[in-house]
Design an enzyme around this catalytic site. Structure first.
Site, PDB file in Angstrom:
ATOM      1  N   LYS A  47      -9.332 -13.382 -67.708  1.00 20.64           N
ATOM      2  CA  LYS A  47      -8.997 -12.192 -68.191  1.00 20.64           C
ATOM      3  C   LYS A  47      -8.074 -11.984 -68.987  1.00 20.64           C
ATOM      4  O   LYS A  47      -7.819 -11.174 -70.089  1.00 20.64           O
ATOM      5  CB  LYS A  47      -8.697 -11.223 -66.567  1.00 20.64           C
TER       6      LYS A  47
ATOM      7  N   GLN B   2      -4.839  -9.330 -58.219  1.00 20.27           N
ATOM      8  CA  GLN B   2      -5.987 -10.055 -58.166  1.00 20.27           C
ATOM      9  C   GLN B   2      -6.213 -10.493 -56.555  1.00 20.27           C
ATOM     10  O   GLN B   2      -5.279 -10.640 -55.925  1.00 20.27           O
ATOM     11  CB  GLN B   2      -5.523 -11.640 -58.726  1.00 20.27           C
TER      12      GLN B   2
ATOM     13  N   ASP C 101      -8.895  -1.268 -61.417  1.00 24.00           N
ATOM     14  CA  ASP C 101      -9.763  -1.998 -60.697  1.00 24.00           C
ATOM     15  C   ASP C 101     -10.697  -0.814 -59.892  1.00 24.00           C
ATOM     16  O   ASP C 101     -11.647  -1.090 -59.381  1.00 24.00           O
ATOM     17  CB  ASP C 101      -9.234  -2.887 -59.560  1.00 24.00           C
TER      18      ASP C 101
END
Length: 288
Positions: free
Chosen positions: A56, A100, A123
């Site tokens: 990412k 994460q 997210d």
């Protein structure tokens, strides 16, 4: 009569098309003195998580996004993590923040996601953004779900009125995908570990999305002829990455199928980059 194999939904190609558009958008933002910024918080150093985070970061930087990896110990307290996230919330250089997953066992994912400013929650995992999604007015669509929908739409097949079956009810994939399919006027069934007669459900699906995380769960005899099959499962078997779908058999029944790897995975990263650029664009209106 010769069987016609399904068309492969190539996530890498679709992602590259998204990146081409994002590069133009980022160029225009920088002309307005806005550099999109993404901060990724990683707790501990689980190899799989490190691979995903580094991918990412690398992709973000290659597009011209200011990307920062924040590494914390896996025994970090919620209070210390909160301090770091609040600091990022207040840092105008970063328009997007993600933590994460998975998290260490001592941390509650719900409490952690609530720490992120919903305007920077690229997210889409906070309760505010989940609520917006389920109300039919998404602010940030979770990246994997967004990528799945983009793959589905790339088939040019009508979604409205179709029977869709989603395997898995996680708040990160299964539920958001179901909500998005309903928004597109599909008739949606969500299956899970307690579903009786799974095959009966999957055989009715015009669109089958499997996010169960069980290798080889979906066999050819469980798939309706001509169905669109999206495989979200990712499991390491030895050194090989495999999905939920028995690809070799199912590709002879489906009309479209996404592979693992190379299907949903690249689209997840691309969708995260889209959300980050979207957050940066919104910041322009906030400052106006």
């Amino acid at each position: 009569m010769k069987k016609v194999a399904a068309k492969i939904l190539n996530g890498k190609e679709a992602a590259n098309q998204i990146y081409s558009e994002l590069e133009k958008e980022i160029f225009e933002l920088k002309k307005k003195l806005v550099e999109p910024g993404l901060a990724i918080v990683q707790l501990g150093s689980v190899p799989e998580s490190s691979i995903y985070v580094n991918k990412k970061i690398e992709k973000a930087k290659s597009l011209g996004i200011n990307a920062l990896k924040v590494s914390l110990n896996d025994n970090v307290s919620l209070d210390h993590l909160a301090e770091k996230i609040v600091s990022l919330n207040n840092d105008r250089r970063f328009h997007g923040i993600i933590v994460q997953l998975p998290l260490p066992e001592h941390l509650d994912p719900v409490k952690v996601m609530e720490l992120i400013n919903p305007e920077k929650d690229v997210d889409g995992f906070s309760s505010v953004n989940q609520g917006r999604l389920f109300a039919g007015k998404p602010y940030f669509v979770p990246a994997t779900a967004k990528g799945i929908m983009a793959l589905l739409k790339s088939t040019k097949q009508k979604i409205a009125g179709k029977k869709a079956v989603v395997l898995g009810r996680s708040s990160t994939v299964g539920r958001p995908v179901a909500a998005l399919l309903m928004k597109e006027n599909a008739t949606v069934t969500v299956c899970h570990s307690k579903t009786k007669d799974l095959e009966k459900e999957t055989m009715q699906a015009d669109i089958l999305v499997s996010a169960a995380g069980k290798p080889g769960l979906i066999k050819a005899e469980m798939v309706k002829k001509g169905a669109i099959v999206i495989d979200v499962g990712i499991t390491m078997q030895g050194k090989k990455l495999v999905g939920d779908v028995d690809f070799e058999s199912v590709k002879n029944r489906a009309s479209f199928i996404s592979p693992v790897p190379g299907g949903v995975g690249p689209m997840t990263v691309a969708s995260l980059m889209q959300n980050t650029v979207l957050a940066a664009k919104r910041s322009l209106h906030e400052e106006a």
